[in-house]
Design an enzyme around this catalytic site. Sequence first.
Site, mmCIF file in Angstrom:
data_model
loop_
_atom_site.group_PDB
_atom_site.id
_atom_site.type_symbol
_atom_site.label_atom_id
_atom_site.label_comp_id
_atom_site.label_asym_id
_atom_site.label_seq_id
_atom_site.Cartn_x
_atom_site.Cartn_y
_atom_site.Cartn_z
ATOM 1 C CG HIS A 16 106.109 61.368 45.305
ATOM 2 N ND1 HIS A 16 107.372 60.932 44.985
ATOM 3 C CD2 HIS A 16 105.649 60.490 46.237
ATOM 4 C CE1 HIS A 16 107.679 59.873 45.702
ATOM 5 N NE2 HIS A 16 106.642 59.565 46.460
ATOM 6 C CG HIS B 265 105.900 57.322 42.736
ATOM 7 N ND1 HIS B 265 105.220 58.172 43.577
ATOM 8 C CD2 HIS B 265 105.949 56.128 43.369
ATOM 9 C CE1 HIS B 265 104.859 57.511 44.678
ATOM 10 N NE2 HIS B 265 105.296 56.270 44.577
HETATM 11 P P1 AMP Z 1 105.671 53.444 46.816
HETATM 12 O O1 AMP Z 1 104.606 53.863 45.865
HETATM 13 O O2 AMP Z 1 105.797 54.295 48.017
HETATM 14 O O3 AMP Z 1 105.628 51.966 47.121
HETATM 15 O O4 AMP Z 1 107.038 53.655 46.047
HETATM 16 C C1 AMP Z 1 107.262 53.088 44.791
HETATM 17 C C2 AMP Z 1 108.712 53.244 44.437
HETATM 18 O O5 AMP Z 1 109.058 54.616 44.446
HETATM 19 C C3 AMP Z 1 109.661 52.547 45.431
HETATM 20 O O6 AMP Z 1 110.711 51.922 44.701
HETATM 21 C C4 AMP Z 1 110.152 53.696 46.256
HETATM 22 O O7 AMP Z 1 111.423 53.466 46.820
HETATM 23 C C5 AMP Z 1 110.226 54.798 45.221
HETATM 24 N N1 AMP Z 1 110.212 56.106 45.865
HETATM 25 C C6 AMP Z 1 109.351 56.563 46.788
HETATM 26 N N2 AMP Z 1 109.695 57.800 47.184
HETATM 27 C C7 AMP Z 1 110.805 58.141 46.501
HETATM 28 C C8 AMP Z 1 111.644 59.291 46.469
HETATM 29 N N3 AMP Z 1 111.414 60.354 47.230
HETATM 30 N N4 AMP Z 1 112.694 59.279 45.634
HETATM 31 C C9 AMP Z 1 112.963 58.204 44.846
HETATM 32 N N5 AMP Z 1 112.203 57.094 44.829
HETATM 33 C C10 AMP Z 1 111.143 57.056 45.640
#
Ligand code: AMP
Length: 286
Positions: free
Chosen positions: A34, A37
Site C-alpha cells: 500500500h 510501503h
Molecule cells: P509489513 O509489510 O507490514 O511488514 O511492513 C513493512 C514496512 O512498512 C514496515 O517497516 C512497516 O512499519 C511499514 N509500514 C506499514 N504500514 C505503514 C504505514 N501506514 N505507513 C508507513 N509505513 C508503514
Amino acid sequence: MAIIKKISEMQAWSKIQKKQDQTICLVPTMGYFHKGHLSLIEKSKELYDKTVVSIFVNPTQFGENEDLDSYPTALEKDLDKADKLNADAVFLPTKDEIYKKNYQTYVELEKLPHHLCGVSRPVHFKGVATIVTKLFNIVDPDAAVFGQKDFQQLQVIRQMTKDMNFNIKIIGAPIIRETDGLAMSSRNTYLTLEQRKSSLCLSQSIEKVKKMISLGETDSDTILRKIDAFIKGFKGTKIDYTALCDPETLDSIEKIKGQTLFALAVTIGKTRLIDNTVIEPFDGAR
Ligand code: AMP
C-alpha cells in the site's frame, strides 16, 4: 529491476554494487503493498544509490493462532509497483531458503519485547529481530527504512542494530494514513464495511489523547480510562492495550512531563490493528 530468490545471488548482487561504490538501502516488507510501503521505497530512493526491497512473509514472527496462513499476497502487483518506483532489486526468498533444515539460531532482546504488542504476541519480536538480522547479513546494506507505524518494531531494530554492532543506518519513516485517518496496513483488507467504520477508533483515539494533553492533562490513568471508554463505544472492538510510555524504553509513564508515546492495539472482529503517535506536551503540561 532484478528479482532475486537465492541468498547467494543477493549477496553477489550487493557485492557488485559495493565494488562500484554504490550505497545500498534495504526496505524489508511482507508484501501486499500500500502507499505506506511505497513511501519507504521512495525514501530509500531519495537517500541512497540502490534500493533493495525484500518481500518475505516471515513465519517466525507469527504466533500459533495468528494470520500466517491467511496473510494477504499480491506478488505481481507488488513487483509492478516496486518497478514503477525504480527499485533496483526485489529479494524474494522462499521460507526454506531463509530457514534451512535444522535451523536453530534466533535473536532475542531482553527488555523491549516485554511491552505493548509483545505482551499478547510473545514470539513476535524474536522473529522480527531474527529475520532483520538475517536480511542485514544477506543484503549488507548501508541503511534500512522502517515505518513508524510499527513503532515498537522500529525501536527493537534500532536497539538490535546498536547491540549487534551493525554499521547500518536505521531510518524511521512517517505513518501514511487513509484520508479518514486509518493508518494504512495490509491487514485493513480483512475488514468488513462495518468493521472499517469501527477501525476509526484508533486514529480518533490519537486525536483525543493529543487534545487532552494539549489542554494540560498529565495523568496517564485519567487519559487512558477516557480513551478505553471511547474505544468501547465502537461496535465490535476489543482493546488489546492502550498505553502512554517513554518512546525509547517503552516503560509506562504515570505523569506526562516530556515526549510521550501513545500506542494502542485494538482487535476488530478477527483483525488486530495498531497505531501510535509521539506527543510533545505543551509547556503548560510540564
Ligand atoms: P509489513 O509489510 O507490514 O511488514 O511492513 C513493512 C514496512 O512498512 C514496515 O517497516 C512497516 O512499519 C511499514 N509500514 C506499514 N504500514 C505503514 C504505514 N501506514 N505507513 C508507513 N509505513 C508503514
